[in-house]
Design an enzyme around this catalytic site. Structure first.
Site, PDB file in Angstrom:
ATOM      1  N   HIS A  67       0.615  -1.281   0.031  1.00 34.28           N
ATOM      2  CA  HIS A  67       0.096   0.245  -0.242  1.00 34.28           C
ATOM      3  C   HIS A  67       0.782   1.397   0.239  1.00 34.28           C
ATOM      4  O   HIS A  67       2.021   1.235   1.464  1.00 34.28           O
ATOM      5  CB  HIS A  67      -0.998   0.044   0.922  1.00 34.28           C
ATOM      6  N   GLU A  87      -9.811   6.599  -4.482  1.00 34.71           N
ATOM      7  CA  GLU A  87     -10.097   6.730  -2.810  1.00 34.71           C
ATOM      8  C   GLU A  87      -9.223   7.744  -1.514  1.00 34.71           C
ATOM      9  O   GLU A  87     -10.128   8.312  -1.406  1.00 34.71           O
ATOM     10  CB  GLU A  87      -9.383   5.660  -1.857  1.00 34.71           C
ATOM     11  N   PHE A 119       1.172   3.291   6.649  1.00 34.51           N
ATOM     12  CA  PHE A 119      -0.202   3.507   7.758  1.00 34.51           C
ATOM     13  C   PHE A 119      -0.973   3.171   6.741  1.00 34.51           C
ATOM     14  O   PHE A 119      -1.383   3.793   5.714  1.00 34.51           O
ATOM     15  CB  PHE A 119       0.138   5.025   8.225  1.00 34.51           C
ATOM     16  N   VAL A 123      -9.619   5.183   4.153  1.00 35.45           N
ATOM     17  CA  VAL A 123     -10.347   5.869   3.596  1.00 35.45           C
ATOM     18  C   VAL A 123     -11.897   6.817   3.291  1.00 35.45           C
ATOM     19  O   VAL A 123     -12.556   7.559   4.082  1.00 35.45           O
ATOM     20  CB  VAL A 123      -9.598   7.025   2.754  1.00 35.45           C
TER      21      VAL A 123
END
Length: 168
Positions: A67, A87, A119, A123
């Site tokens: 990610h 997103e 992190f 969202v």
């Protein structure tokens, strides 16, 4: 995309169609294929979730590390996947002030240094301000808690993406 098409798809077709649901991790779709036929989109998601749960710790950490940082360098350079870009744009992370970008950069760096991975937060469940609050709150967690939290959020992201594909 229709459920009937997924149920009739070869492993390669299924993986090509659903591989993007989990960021740079088509192995999840490939593993889930074996659970066909599916009765619903939720059943597809549960099979994908089971593939993650059955994976070893290294594979789960690789999934987390696949990610991008939120509002990070990849986002500013336009190098996000289509899903991640949409997103992050949806909560305004593409329209931050220089001060806000700097805050995200500092938090991303602190988080990566503490935990060794980015992190991750779903969202769509947040605003820019609630993301920043979660960032700061979660920096106080231990690594095991954050691995679990990252995987929980990855699951939420995957569910949103899958249902979008099946409904779109």
């Amino acid at each position: 995309m229709r459920l009937a098409d997924l149920n009739a798809a070869s492993r390669e077709e299924f993986t090509a169609a659903l591989g993007p649901v989990f960021e740079h991790s088509p192995w999840i779709a490939s593993e889930a294929w074996a659970a066909r036929p599916f009765s619903s989109g939720e059943a597809v998601f549960r099979a994908m979730e089971a593939a993650i749960a059955a994976a070893d710790q290294d594979a789960r950490l690789a999934l987390i590390r696949a990610h991008p940082d939120l509002a990070g360098k990849a986002a500013r350079a336009g190098r996000l996947t289509e899903h991640s870009r949409g997103e992050q744009q949806g909560v305004g992370l593409d329209r931050l002030s220089d001060e806000e970008y700097e805050r995200f950069h500092r938090l991303n760096a602190a988080y990566r240094e503490r935990f060794g991975f980015p992190f991750i937060v779903a969202v769509r469940n947040h605003t820019k301000d609630s993301i920043l609050a979660a960032f700061e709150r979660r920096l106080g967690n231990d690594r095991a808690t954050e691995i679990a939290e990252a995987l929980r959020n990855i699951g939420a992201i995957g569910r949103f993406r899958l249902l979008d594909l099946l409904q779109g």
